[in-house]
Motif scaffolding. Structure first.
Motif: not given
Length: 112
Positions: A54-63, A83-94
């Motif tokens: 769950n990425l809801k509270d992830l602010k940043y991810i690098d390579s 394996f599921l990835v859920r609640e991806v914030p808009a900036q990370i989805q971009k």
């Protein structure tokens, strides 16, 4: 519920009804990659559990963080394990869209 914390990143795991959900908070980058791998390794290898990140509270991810997610996807696929990835914030989805990896998570639930 288990928590791995440092000042800028933490991963909290919760197991319920055969599903392990890992909640990521903060910034997932090269500096915290070893901590994240340490948390994820035993979970990835447990093919009996469905694995959700769950990425809801992830602010940043690098390579490096993206690479870890892709390695988890590959390992779980090889085991025919969920394996599921859920609640991806808009900036990370971009970022996922721009790097071309969104298609690997396209069938996942990503409520905004």
């Amino acid at each position: 519920m288990n928590t791995n914390k440092n000042d800028k990143f933490n991963a909290t795991t919760q197991v319920e009804d055969g599903t392990c959900t890992v909640y990521l908070r903060g910034e997932l980058d090269l500096s915290v990659a070893p901590d994240f791998r340490q948390v994820m390794e035993p979970l990835v290898e447990d093919g009996e559990l469905d694995l959700v990140i769950n990425l809801k509270d992830l602010k940043y991810i690098d390579s490096t963080g993206i690479g870890i997610l892709l390695s988890i996807l590959k390992a779980r696929h090889g085991m025919s394990a969920q394996f599921l990835v859920r609640e991806v914030p808009a900036q990370i989805q971009k970022l996922f869209d721009m790097t071309g990896i969104a298609k690997f998570f396209a069938s996942q639930e990503n409520p905004q």
